[in-house]
Enzyme design. Sequence first.
Site, short mmCIF file in Angstrom:
data_model
loop_
_atom_site.label_atom_id
_atom_site.label_comp_id
_atom_site.label_asym_id
_atom_site.label_seq_id
_atom_site.Cartn_x
_atom_site.Cartn_y
_atom_site.Cartn_z
N VAL A 16 45.37 33.56 42.84
CA VAL A 16 46.83 33.54 43.04
C VAL A 16 47.25 32.64 44.21
O VAL A 16 48.44 32.49 44.47
CB VAL A 16 47.39 34.97 43.25
N GLY A 17 46.27 32.10 44.93
CA GLY A 17 46.60 31.21 46.03
C GLY A 17 46.39 31.79 47.41
O GLY A 17 47.05 31.35 48.37
N VAL A 20 45.00 28.97 50.02
CA VAL A 20 46.00 27.97 50.43
C VAL A 20 47.12 28.64 51.22
O VAL A 20 47.68 28.05 52.15
CB VAL A 20 46.54 27.20 49.20
N LYS A 40 36.89 35.63 56.96
CA LYS A 40 36.68 35.98 55.55
C LYS A 40 35.51 36.97 55.52
O LYS A 40 34.35 36.57 55.71
CB LYS A 40 36.34 34.72 54.75
N SER A 44 31.89 34.48 48.53
CA SER A 44 30.95 34.32 47.42
C SER A 44 31.14 32.94 46.80
O SER A 44 32.10 32.24 47.09
CB SER A 44 31.14 35.42 46.38
N GLY A 112 41.08 38.39 52.10
CA GLY A 112 40.28 39.25 51.25
C GLY A 112 39.62 38.51 50.11
O GLY A 112 39.77 37.29 49.94
N PRO A 202 54.05 25.47 46.62
CA PRO A 202 54.00 24.76 45.34
C PRO A 202 52.59 24.74 44.77
O PRO A 202 51.60 24.78 45.50
CB PRO A 202 54.46 23.35 45.70
N GLU A 203 52.53 24.67 43.44
CA GLU A 203 51.25 24.42 42.79
C GLU A 203 50.67 23.12 43.33
O GLU A 203 51.39 22.18 43.64
CB GLU A 203 51.43 24.31 41.28
#
Length: 226
Positions: A16-17, A20, A40, A44, A112, A202-203
Amino acid sequence: MKLPPIVLVTGTDTGVGKTVTTAALASALQADGRSVAVYKPCQSGAVTGDSDCAEITRLAGPLTAEAGVVLQEPLAPVPAAALDGVTLPQLAAYAARVRELAGTHDHVLVEGSGGLLVELDPDGGTLADLGSRLGRDATFVVVARPALGTLNHTALTLEALERRDLAVHGVILGTWPDNPGVLEHGNRAALGTLRPLLGVLPERAADLPPVTFRAASVHWLSGAWS
């Protein structure tokens, strides 16, 4: 940007981003003169070159960024650790390291793995449990997608946080399309009624040159409609 010392970045799902978004938060905080560390707990996918810490550093610029444990397979931490033949650290170890980083930085961003209730240690501890251990110095930011299904996924994540009496700073949309339609605009408006909408990314934001990414992050996280 007024954020508590520790911000746990969770998602309504994988992809889901979150990474970023964490990079954008780090960029905006650094632009405001804050010192930032990124942690983090479980990374993985190392066998395929995945490193969220490296990606965040690439986008946000020099900062402290580290993983509690690095696992090879692109799986959830528990099965990835089983394949690697390693024992995951206990949740208490993650919490201790976050507190250490908080003692030397203005903010610690904790990203996460997958969604809120993905297990991060051998005893079933999750990011939600880590938030409980960190107490009132910590808040959650929920990263959601604008697509179909997001209202249910976001509401479930927020309900899980509320049941644990965990603070939620707001919601960020991590992948806003170039040509949003009625669905995306409707979901964006609806999500803003659940919790404050902190920003919209933005994507393909990660494809921007890092200098452009850093400059834009402050505007993406302003909460204003574009």
